[in-house]
Design a protein around this motif. Structure first.
Motif, PDB file in Angstrom:
ATOM      1  N   TYR A  42     -17.879  48.881 140.918  1.00 37.37           N
ATOM      2  CA  TYR A  42     -19.212  49.505 140.831  1.00 37.37           C
ATOM      3  C   TYR A  42     -19.322  50.340 139.562  1.00 37.37           C
ATOM      4  O   TYR A  42     -20.338  50.292 138.863  1.00 37.37           O
ATOM      5  CB  TYR A  42     -19.506  50.367 142.067  1.00 37.37           C
ATOM      6  N   VAL A  43     -18.285  51.095 139.247  1.00 37.55           N
ATOM      7  CA  VAL A  43     -18.291  51.903 138.022  1.00 37.55           C
ATOM      8  C   VAL A  43     -18.510  50.999 136.806  1.00 37.55           C
ATOM      9  O   VAL A  43     -19.286  51.318 135.907  1.00 37.55           O
ATOM     10  CB  VAL A  43     -16.969  52.691 137.867  1.00 37.55           C
ATOM     11  N   LEU A  44     -17.842  49.842 136.798  1.00 42.14           N
ATOM     12  CA  LEU A  44     -17.880  48.926 135.652  1.00 42.14           C
ATOM     13  C   LEU A  44     -19.008  47.895 135.739  1.00 42.14           C
ATOM     14  O   LEU A  44     -19.138  47.056 134.863  1.00 42.14           O
ATOM     15  CB  LEU A  44     -16.533  48.200 135.536  1.00 42.14           C
ATOM     16  N   LYS A  45     -19.786  47.931 136.838  1.00 48.48           N
ATOM     17  CA  LYS A  45     -20.900  47.002 137.064  1.00 48.48           C
ATOM     18  C   LYS A  45     -20.422  45.548 137.114  1.00 48.48           C
ATOM     19  O   LYS A  45     -21.056  44.647 136.550  1.00 48.48           O
ATOM     20  CB  LYS A  45     -21.990  47.208 136.011  1.00 48.48           C
ATOM     21  N   GLU A  46     -19.320  45.324 137.802  1.00 50.14           N
ATOM     22  CA  GLU A  46     -18.738  43.980 137.942  1.00 50.14           C
ATOM     23  C   GLU A  46     -19.236  43.327 139.232  1.00 50.14           C
ATOM     24  O   GLU A  46     -18.497  43.179 140.214  1.00 50.14           O
ATOM     25  CB  GLU A  46     -17.210  44.072 137.956  1.00 50.14           C
ATOM     26  N   ALA A  47     -20.503  42.916 139.240  1.00 47.85           N
ATOM     27  CA  ALA A  47     -21.127  42.373 140.449  1.00 47.85           C
ATOM     28  C   ALA A  47     -20.459  41.088 140.932  1.00 47.85           C
ATOM     29  O   ALA A  47     -20.321  40.875 142.145  1.00 47.85           O
ATOM     30  CB  ALA A  47     -22.614  42.139 140.212  1.00 47.85           C
ATOM     31  N   SER A  63     -26.879  40.403 147.231  1.00 54.66           N
ATOM     32  CA  SER A  63     -27.293  39.655 146.049  1.00 54.66           C
ATOM     33  C   SER A  63     -26.709  40.334 144.819  1.00 54.66           C
ATOM     34  O   SER A  63     -26.537  41.558 144.797  1.00 54.66           O
ATOM     35  CB  SER A  63     -28.816  39.597 145.933  1.00 54.66           C
ATOM     36  N   LYS A  64     -26.424  39.540 143.822  1.00 52.44           N
ATOM     37  CA  LYS A  64     -25.879  40.068 142.571  1.00 52.44           C
ATOM     38  C   LYS A  64     -26.855  41.083 141.966  1.00 52.44           C
ATOM     39  O   LYS A  64     -26.441  42.120 141.464  1.00 52.44           O
ATOM     40  CB  LYS A  64     -25.617  38.914 141.606  1.00 52.44           C
ATOM     41  N   GLU A  65     -28.154  40.790 142.057  1.00 52.23           N
ATOM     42  CA  GLU A  65     -29.168  41.677 141.486  1.00 52.23           C
ATOM     43  C   GLU A  65     -29.151  43.039 142.182  1.00 52.23           C
ATOM     44  O   GLU A  65     -29.208  44.081 141.531  1.00 52.23           O
ATOM     45  CB  GLU A  65     -30.556  41.050 141.604  1.00 52.23           C
ATOM     46  N   ASP A  66     -29.076  43.032 143.520  1.00 50.57           N
ATOM     47  CA  ASP A  66     -29.054  44.290 144.267  1.00 50.57           C
ATOM     48  C   ASP A  66     -27.811  45.105 143.936  1.00 50.57           C
ATOM     49  O   ASP A  66     -27.874  46.329 143.778  1.00 50.57           O
ATOM     50  CB  ASP A  66     -29.106  44.037 145.778  1.00 50.57           C
ATOM     51  N   TRP A  70     -27.810  48.823 142.160  1.00 45.76           N
ATOM     52  CA  TRP A  70     -27.136  49.968 142.783  1.00 45.76           C
ATOM     53  C   TRP A  70     -26.075  50.536 141.840  1.00 45.76           C
ATOM     54  O   TRP A  70     -25.962  51.752 141.671  1.00 45.76           O
ATOM     55  CB  TRP A  70     -26.542  49.508 144.111  1.00 45.76           C
ATOM     56  N   ALA A  71     -25.298  49.658 141.212  1.00 50.21           N
ATOM     57  CA  ALA A  71     -24.232  50.099 140.310  1.00 50.21           C
ATOM     58  C   ALA A  71     -24.809  50.782 139.070  1.00 50.21           C
ATOM     59  O   ALA A  71     -24.256  51.767 138.587  1.00 50.21           O
ATOM     60  CB  ALA A  71     -23.364  48.912 139.904  1.00 50.21           C
ATOM     61  N   THR A  72     -25.913  50.267 138.571  1.00 55.91           N
ATOM     62  CA  THR A  72     -26.489  50.744 137.321  1.00 55.91           C
ATOM     63  C   THR A  72     -27.317  52.009 137.502  1.00 55.91           C
ATOM     64  O   THR A  72     -27.320  52.880 136.639  1.00 55.91           O
ATOM     65  CB  THR A  72     -27.364  49.625 136.695  1.00 55.91           C
ATOM     66  N   GLN A  73     -28.014  52.118 138.631  1.00 57.37           N
ATOM     67  CA  GLN A  73     -28.889  53.280 138.857  1.00 57.37           C
ATOM     68  C   GLN A  73     -28.102  54.567 139.053  1.00 57.37           C
ATOM     69  O   GLN A  73     -28.644  55.649 138.912  1.00 57.37           O
ATOM     70  CB  GLN A  73     -29.757  53.053 140.101  1.00 57.37           C
ATOM     71  N   ASN A  74     -26.832  54.439 139.417  1.00 59.28           N
ATOM     72  CA  ASN A  74     -26.044  55.614 139.761  1.00 59.28           C
ATOM     73  C   ASN A  74     -24.905  55.845 138.769  1.00 59.28           C
ATOM     74  O   ASN A  74     -24.370  54.898 138.206  1.00 59.28           O
ATOM     75  CB  ASN A  74     -25.480  55.453 141.172  1.00 59.28           C
ATOM     76  N   ALA A  93     -17.739  58.211 148.215  1.00 63.49           N
ATOM     77  CA  ALA A  93     -17.958  57.945 146.794  1.00 63.49           C
ATOM     78  C   ALA A  93     -19.051  58.891 146.320  1.00 63.49           C
ATOM     79  O   ALA A  93     -20.173  58.854 146.825  1.00 63.49           O
ATOM     80  CB  ALA A  93     -18.371  56.493 146.578  1.00 63.49           C
ATOM     81  N   TYR A  94     -18.693  59.763 145.398  1.00 62.54           N
ATOM     82  CA  TYR A  94     -19.624  60.762 144.885  1.00 62.54           C
ATOM     83  C   TYR A  94     -20.339  60.190 143.672  1.00 62.54           C
ATOM     84  O   TYR A  94     -19.703  59.591 142.799  1.00 62.54           O
ATOM     85  CB  TYR A  94     -18.855  62.023 144.482  1.00 62.54           C
ATOM     86  N   PHE A  95     -21.671  60.365 143.650  1.00 62.25           N
ATOM     87  CA  PHE A  95     -22.431  59.831 142.515  1.00 62.25           C
ATOM     88  C   PHE A  95     -23.682  60.652 142.250  1.00 62.25           C
ATOM     89  O   PHE A  95     -24.142  61.408 143.101  1.00 62.25           O
ATOM     90  CB  PHE A  95     -22.787  58.362 142.747  1.00 62.25           C
TER      91      PHE A  95
END
Length: 128
Positions: A42-47, A63-66, A70-74, A93-95
């Protein structure tokens, strides 16, 4: 090359911790190792990795898009593992969200060992 400690909070260098698992050169040997690598993904946006490490019976729910949204918005701050069994991991997971507000994703995750690999099945979420 100076390497940093892994984003999963293990205190181990990234290239000796979650990086080889995410890159597929090493298998996660426990549910906890897989969970840590999924947090880092998630940190690296590896969907693609996140979908690939979800049990086939549950992949259609994501979905890859979802996942990328989620990974990118946070902004992922840190991972705290609160309980581990052979097939479950409870973690926080703190964000920071898109508005720079602090949040905690608190989950009790279930994993299965299938075809020689640990996979994420699903999780229960806690209100914090």
């Amino acid at each position: 090359i100076l390497m940093d400690n892994c984003y999963c909070g293990s205190g181990v260098l990234f290239n000796q911790c979650c990086q080889p698992i995410i890159e597929g050169t090493q298998a996660a040997t426990t549910a906890e190792a897989l969970m840590r690598s999924r947090y880092v993904a998630y940190v690296l946006k590896e969907a693609d990795y996140l979908i690939a490490t979800t049990a086939p019976s549950h992949q259609a729910l994501y979905s890859k898009e979802d996942i990328l949204d989620w990974a990118t918005q946070n902004q992922w701050q840190r991972l705290e593992i609160t309980n581990v069994t052979p097939t479950t991991v409870t973690f926080k997971a703190y964000f920071l969200d898109a508005y720079n507000q602090s949040h905690i994703h608190h989950e009790h995750s279930r994993f299965v060992f299938e075809n020689g690999a640990w996979l994420y099945v699903d999780g229960d979420y806690f209100d914090n």
